[in-house]
Design an enzyme around this catalytic site. Structure first.
Site, PDB file in Angstrom:
ATOM      1  N   GLU A  38      21.631   1.290  14.397  1.00 55.66           N
ATOM      2  CA  GLU A  38      21.748   1.869  13.056  1.00 55.66           C
ATOM      3  C   GLU A  38      20.360   1.972  12.442  1.00 55.66           C
ATOM      4  OE1 GLU A  38      24.277  -0.626  10.617  1.00 55.66           O
ATOM      5  OE2 GLU A  38      25.489  -0.990  12.401  1.00 55.66           O
ATOM      6  N   CYS A  97     -19.721  -9.351 -17.117  1.00 51.30           N
ATOM      7  CA  CYS A  97     -20.510 -10.124 -18.073  1.00 51.30           C
ATOM      8  C   CYS A  97     -21.982 -10.229 -17.662  1.00 51.30           C
ATOM      9  CB  CYS A  97     -19.911 -11.515 -18.266  1.00 51.30           C
ATOM     10  SG  CYS A  97     -20.113 -12.565 -16.826  1.00 51.30           S
ATOM     11  N   LYS A 125      17.649   1.148   9.763  1.00 46.45           N
ATOM     12  CA  LYS A 125      17.437   0.008   8.876  1.00 46.45           C
ATOM     13  C   LYS A 125      16.965   0.551   7.532  1.00 46.45           C
ATOM     14  CE  LYS A 125      15.295  -4.538   8.717  1.00 46.45           C
ATOM     15  NZ  LYS A 125      14.637  -4.416   7.413  1.00 46.45           N
ATOM     16  N   CYS A 140     -22.384 -10.021 -12.296  1.00 50.76           N
ATOM     17  CA  CYS A 140     -20.978  -9.754 -12.595  1.00 50.76           C
ATOM     18  C   CYS A 140     -20.841  -8.401 -13.291  1.00 50.76           C
ATOM     19  CB  CYS A 140     -20.426 -10.859 -13.494  1.00 50.76           C
ATOM     20  SG  CYS A 140     -18.763 -10.517 -14.099  1.00 50.76           S
ATOM     21  N   ARG A 142      21.661 -10.658  -2.319  1.00 53.57           N
ATOM     22  CA  ARG A 142      21.642 -11.625  -1.236  1.00 53.57           C
ATOM     23  C   ARG A 142      21.187 -13.012  -1.716  1.00 53.57           C
ATOM     24  NH1 ARG A 142      17.826 -13.409   2.331  1.00 53.57           N
ATOM     25  NH2 ARG A 142      18.688 -14.100   4.299  1.00 53.57           N
ATOM     26  N   ASP A 161      32.916  17.605 -15.173  1.00 46.44           N
ATOM     27  CA  ASP A 161      32.603  17.136 -16.527  1.00 46.44           C
ATOM     28  C   ASP A 161      33.780  17.338 -17.474  1.00 46.44           C
ATOM     29  OD1 ASP A 161      30.137  16.496 -15.592  1.00 46.44           O
ATOM     30  OD2 ASP A 161      29.146  18.319 -16.335  1.00 46.44           O
ATOM     31  N   SER A 177      19.729 -13.031   7.633  1.00 43.95           N
ATOM     32  CA  SER A 177      18.796 -11.921   7.836  1.00 43.95           C
ATOM     33  C   SER A 177      18.610 -11.758   9.339  1.00 43.95           C
ATOM     34  CB  SER A 177      17.485 -12.173   7.114  1.00 43.95           C
ATOM     35  OG  SER A 177      16.908 -13.323   7.640  1.00 43.95           O
ATOM     36  N   CYS A 231     -16.684 -15.439 -19.132  1.00 42.88           N
ATOM     37  CA  CYS A 231     -16.605 -14.058 -18.636  1.00 42.88           C
ATOM     38  C   CYS A 231     -15.308 -13.405 -19.115  1.00 42.88           C
ATOM     39  CB  CYS A 231     -16.658 -14.054 -17.106  1.00 42.88           C
ATOM     40  SG  CYS A 231     -16.301 -12.444 -16.399  1.00 42.88           S
ATOM     41  N   CYS A 233     -18.192 -14.991 -10.078  1.00 43.06           N
ATOM     42  CA  CYS A 233     -18.845 -15.112 -11.369  1.00 43.06           C
ATOM     43  C   CYS A 233     -18.440 -16.489 -11.882  1.00 43.06           C
ATOM     44  CB  CYS A 233     -18.338 -14.017 -12.302  1.00 43.06           C
ATOM     45  SG  CYS A 233     -18.769 -14.333 -14.010  1.00 43.06           S
ATOM     46  N   LYS A 255      22.806  -4.024  17.144  1.00 44.97           N
ATOM     47  CA  LYS A 255      23.836  -5.072  17.079  1.00 44.97           C
ATOM     48  C   LYS A 255      24.721  -5.011  18.314  1.00 44.97           C
ATOM     49  CE  LYS A 255      24.015  -4.323  12.076  1.00 44.97           C
ATOM     50  NZ  LYS A 255      24.733  -3.732  10.943  1.00 44.97           N
ATOM     51  N   LYS A 315      11.154  -3.189  13.934  1.00 44.68           N
ATOM     52  CA  LYS A 315      10.377  -2.721  12.778  1.00 44.68           C
ATOM     53  C   LYS A 315       9.371  -1.665  13.237  1.00 44.68           C
ATOM     54  CE  LYS A 315      10.374  -4.928   9.064  1.00 44.68           C
ATOM     55  NZ  LYS A 315      10.478  -6.232   8.529  1.00 44.68           N
ATOM     56  N   ASP A 338      15.683   0.828   3.869  1.00 44.26           N
ATOM     57  CA  ASP A 338      14.733  -0.021   3.147  1.00 44.26           C
ATOM     58  C   ASP A 338      15.137  -0.128   1.677  1.00 44.26           C
ATOM     59  OD1 ASP A 338      12.627  -1.661   2.855  1.00 44.26           O
ATOM     60  OD2 ASP A 338      11.095  -0.098   2.898  1.00 44.26           O
ATOM     61  N   TYR A 353      27.100  -1.337   5.844  1.00 44.37           N
ATOM     62  CA  TYR A 353      26.869  -1.522   7.275  1.00 44.37           C
ATOM     63  C   TYR A 353      27.594  -2.735   7.859  1.00 44.37           C
ATOM     64  CZ  TYR A 353      23.189  -4.560   5.376  1.00 44.37           C
ATOM     65  OH  TYR A 353      22.502  -5.507   4.676  1.00 44.37           O
TER      66      TYR A 353
HETATM   67  S1  IVH Z   1      22.730  -5.988   9.363  1.00 46.16           S
HETATM   68  C1  IVH Z   1      23.613 -10.447   9.875  1.00 46.16           C
HETATM   69  N1  IVH Z   1      22.293  -3.391   9.179  1.00 46.16           N
HETATM   70  O1  IVH Z   1      17.801  -5.496   6.772  1.00 46.16           O
HETATM   71  C2  IVH Z   1      23.190  -9.039   9.866  1.00 46.16           C
HETATM   72  N2  IVH Z   1      20.952  -4.855   7.900  1.00 46.16           N
HETATM   73  O2  IVH Z   1      17.002  -8.752   7.793  1.00 46.16           O
HETATM   74  C3  IVH Z   1      22.843  -8.566   8.538  1.00 46.16           C
HETATM   75  N3  IVH Z   1      19.331  -3.743   6.464  1.00 46.16           N
HETATM   76  O3  IVH Z   1      18.748  -8.151   4.768  1.00 46.16           O
HETATM   77  C4  IVH Z   1      22.088  -7.325   8.436  1.00 46.16           C
HETATM   78  N4  IVH Z   1      19.868  -1.676   7.012  1.00 46.16           N
HETATM   79  O4  IVH Z   1      19.195  -5.883   3.870  1.00 46.16           O
HETATM   80  C5  IVH Z   1      21.928  -4.625   8.779  1.00 46.16           C
HETATM   81  N5  IVH Z   1      22.047  -1.098   9.062  1.00 46.16           N
HETATM   82  C6  IVH Z   1      21.680  -2.301   8.672  1.00 46.16           C
HETATM   83  C7  IVH Z   1      20.662  -2.508   7.720  1.00 46.16           C
HETATM   84  C8  IVH Z   1      20.311  -3.816   7.375  1.00 46.16           C
HETATM   85  C9  IVH Z   1      19.090  -2.435   6.260  1.00 46.16           C
HETATM   86  C10 IVH Z   1      18.599  -4.853   5.833  1.00 46.16           C
HETATM   87  C11 IVH Z   1      19.461  -5.911   5.236  1.00 46.16           C
HETATM   88  C12 IVH Z   1      18.986  -7.237   5.785  1.00 46.16           C
HETATM   89  C13 IVH Z   1      17.723  -6.865   6.480  1.00 46.16           C
HETATM   90  C14 IVH Z   1      17.612  -7.536   7.840  1.00 46.16           C
END
Ligand code: IVH
Length: 667
Positions: free
Chosen positions: A112, A406, A114, A403, A135, A38, A83, A426, A421, A285, A309, A116, A221
């Site tokens: 990796e 009313c 994913k 309802c 995006r 700071d 995506s 209402c 209803c 990947k 997922k 959120d 990523y």
């Molecule tokens: S790779 C072409 N790696 O997941 C490849 N995506 O539909 C592009 N996401 O929209 C995505 N963690 O927002 C990749 N380690 C990761 C990720 C990741 C989160 C999200 C990203 C993308 C969606 C996949």
């Protein structure tokens, strides 16, 4: 301090502050106390005040320097942001592996987490952060540079002076999410449903100060232009990104085969809850860029990657009560009131029970222990009951005959499962209709949330949508939690909504079966409310997307005298009733200049993006292609047009500049 000394000191301060920032936010290993950081920051701010010319855009003091914007600019991604295809079980992963190996032989995979959050694209030129975007639709996103700068783990300056386009995920850590929602609940503000929504909401704020207060974070990523830099695999690209100063996720693994991938996936099923941020799966990947290229991509997603997922988390809790609410169309829906329970990162107290049949089929009783999950990881719903945990005290539930708002009798229309209803007066329906009218896809009146509407309605200030346009500042200021500034802003927003194009009003009126998309088509075809209200069934059915049910509903709607009154009233307040968007492709457009022609766009356009230009041309009946040939009728050349322009000149094809193009489309 003289200027020479100031220059040197500012440079030193940049170096130190960047280093401490990096250690704190990227490595999570601070080397100095916060107070020292700071102190140095204050010193830098003071020097920059004395010598404003030393305040550079990448200064560590400039993370929250941006001005609030009126709107986000559009950004065309140089490499599209695709995506991923999804996998939901081991079988899907093995199928993916089989397809990959069939095409390219033996492979290594990178696994990796994913994250959120919200996908972002970051551009660095010569080592400086110059632009960050969402995006969007994958081709065009929004410029959120100033908001991204507020993320402390995002380097403003890289460790090498390279030009790179980097992809990553901005997110809100679980802890920040909890604190934020706690504060919002204390202030009586609406809560964010989950950390992802909170992150997205924060980055879509026009004022960077708001984003700065939200404690967002970022993992990168991907490197879109890795091969230009002589890198041949994804794992090496991630290592390189880390060396450049980015925060990459350490929980990644290079796997020699699909069994190792499955092991990684399974181990994270259990461990995910311990992470300080939310993940919704694992991304797999193909490591080698050469193999990635061989595999290629479909229009939507690459063939060299897949997202596994996690199944929706399910928990058990007690159902305390069943509450009924009446929607805009009169449908009465039951909602379970639950003993609060945490699911996928948030506390859940209410869950959907869909309708009476659902409750009966599952034999759900008040007092039951029930299994709850979040559908699509967002909306909580009751999945089933645990009858073995009954004590005998549970009470079966019966939908009321009247309802809850009313008291008029509820009915089942046609073959519908839902109870409705049908009293047009209402209060619940009117209130919900008002909420719909001001909502984002309808009239989009910001500042008119559910709470304000409920108050306006309760106070008798607003009985129908037209009344919104009669509100005065004094009336608004009498509401709870409404200061002078919010009242003024709200009045401005209401005023601005008068200028909306017709489709917003049409959708907002809530004609049965007319969704946002249908409203747009109707507005485009009929252009004015007047013409639409007089349309015959034949005219409506002549439109490809309009079916029997919708046509009947539209005719029935406009035949009601109270609708005519309402529309006249809205018109008298100055609410626009005409369509303002691009023209429909109809027979009338065969006389457009572009109809039936093949057109090539080249160079950089100033006023429109490539996509917008393409859309306009297509709406006017033209076809846009990528290369110039003797079949090309017209080339539209923006700034710095190259070989396509030369070729068009050689072939003697008509060439327009952007101004000429704009003149034609605005005709
Ligand atoms: S790779 C072409 N790696 O997941 C490849 N995506 O539909 C592009 N996401 O929209 C995505 N963690 O927002 C990749 N380690 C990761 C990720 C990741 C989160 C999200 C990203 C993308 C969606 C996949």
């Amino acid at each position: 301090m003289d200027k020479q000394a100031a220059i040197a000191r500012v440079e030193e301060l940049h170096r130190l502050l960047n280093q401490y920032n990096y250690e704190y936010y990227v490595l999570d290993k601070p080397s100095v106390p916060d107070a020292e950081y700071d102190r140095l920051m204050q010193e830098l701010i003071a020097l920059e005040a004395e010598y404003p010319e030393l305040k550079t855009k990448d200064s560590p003091s400039q993370r929250v320097g941006g001005q609030a914007l009126d709107a986000f600019a559009k950004v065309e991604h140089r490499t599209p942001m695709l995506s991923l295809a999804n996998a939901f079980n081991e079988g899907d992963l093995r199928d993916f592996d089989r397809r990959v190996r069939q095409e390219v032989g033996d492979v290594k995979y990178v696994c990796e987490l994913k994250i959120d959050g919200l996908a972002v694209s970051l551009r660095y030129e010569d080592g400086y952060f110059v632009q960050g975007a969402t995006r969007g639709d994958g081709l065009i996103g929004e410029d959120i540079t100033e908001n991204l700068k507020t993320i402390r783990s995002l380097p403003l300056r890289l460790k090498e002076n390279v030009t790179v386009e980097v992809r990553g995920e901005a997110f809100m850590p679980k802890k920040s999410f909890e604190i934020l929602n706690q504060q919002r609940s204390e202030r009586g503000e609406e809560l964010f449903a989950n950390p992802r929504n909170a992150a997205a909401g924060s980055l879509r704020q026009l004022d960077p100060k708001v984003a700065a207060s939200r404690n967002l974070d970022l993992f990168v990523y991907g490197l879109a232009n890795a091969e230009e830099l002589g890198i041949d695999s994804h794992s090496k690209a991630l290592d390189y990104l880390h060396e450049l100063g980015f925060k990459t996720n350490p929980e990644r693994r290079v796997c020699a085969n699909i069994d190792e991938v499955i092991q990684f996936v399974t181990s994270w099923h259990e461990k995910r809850a311990q992470l300080p941020y939310e993940i919704d799966g694992i991304v797999i990947k193909v490591d080698s860029f050469k193999q990635q290229e061989q595999l290629g991509a479909t229009a939507k997603s690459p063939r060299w990657a897949i997202a596994y997922k996690f199944p929706a988390e399910e928990v058990v809790t007690k159902l305390i009560d069943i509450e009924l609410s009446v929607g805009r169309t009169g449908v009465v829906t039951p909602t379970a009131i639950l003993e609060p329970v945490r699911i996928a990162g948030t506390t859940v107290q209410r869950a959907s029970l869909h309708n009476e049949d659902f409750i009966r089929e599952k034999d759900i009783r008040i007092g039951d222990y029930v299994v709850v999950k979040k559908a699509g990881d967002i909306i909580p719903e009751v999945v089933n009951v645990l009858p073995e945990r009954r004590t005998g005290e549970e009470e079966p539930f019966k939908m009321p005959a009247h309802c809850p708002e009313c008291q008029s009798e509820l009915v089942r229309l046609d073959e519908e499962v839902a109870l409705r209803c049908i009293n047009p007066k209402c209060p619940a329906q009117i209130r919900e209709g008002l909420i719909h009218f001001v909502s984002r896809n309808a009239m989009n009146i910001e500042g008119l949330g559910e709470k304000v509407i409920a108050q306006l309605f309760k106070e008798g200030l607003v009985q129908d949508v037209a009344d919104l346009y009669t509100l005065t500042k004094e009336q608004l200021m009498n509401l709870e939690r409404m200061g002078e500034k919010s009242a003024t802003n709200l009045l401005n927003a209401i005023e601005a909504s008068k200028e909306n194009s017709l489709e917003r009003l049409l959708f907002g009126l809530g004609i049965r079966h007319v969704g946002a998309k249908a409203a747009k088509i109707l507005a485009q075809q009929f252009e004015t409310m007047e013409r639409l209200s007089q349309a015959t069934k034949e005219e409506l059915l002549a439109i490809h997307e309009i079916g029997e049910k919708m046509a009947d509903s539209i005719i029935a709607y406009f035949s009601k005298p109270e609708v005519t009154d309402l529309i006249n009233e809205l018109r008298s307040y100055g609410v626009n009733m005409t369509y303002k968007g691009p023209k429909a492709v109809s027979n009338a457009d065969t006389d457009s200049y572009f109809a039936g022609k093949t057109i090539v766009l080249t160079g950089k356009l100033e006023k429109l993006s490539r996509n917008e230009a393409k859309e306009k041309i297509e709406q006017l009946g033209g076809k846009v292609t990528g290369s110039v040939s003797k079949n090309t009728d017209l080339v539209i050349a923006g700034a710095d047009a190259g070989s396509k322009l030369t070729k068009a000149q050689q072939l003697n094809i008509e060439i327009w500049d952007e101004a000429r193009f704009l003149q034609e489309i605005e005709r």
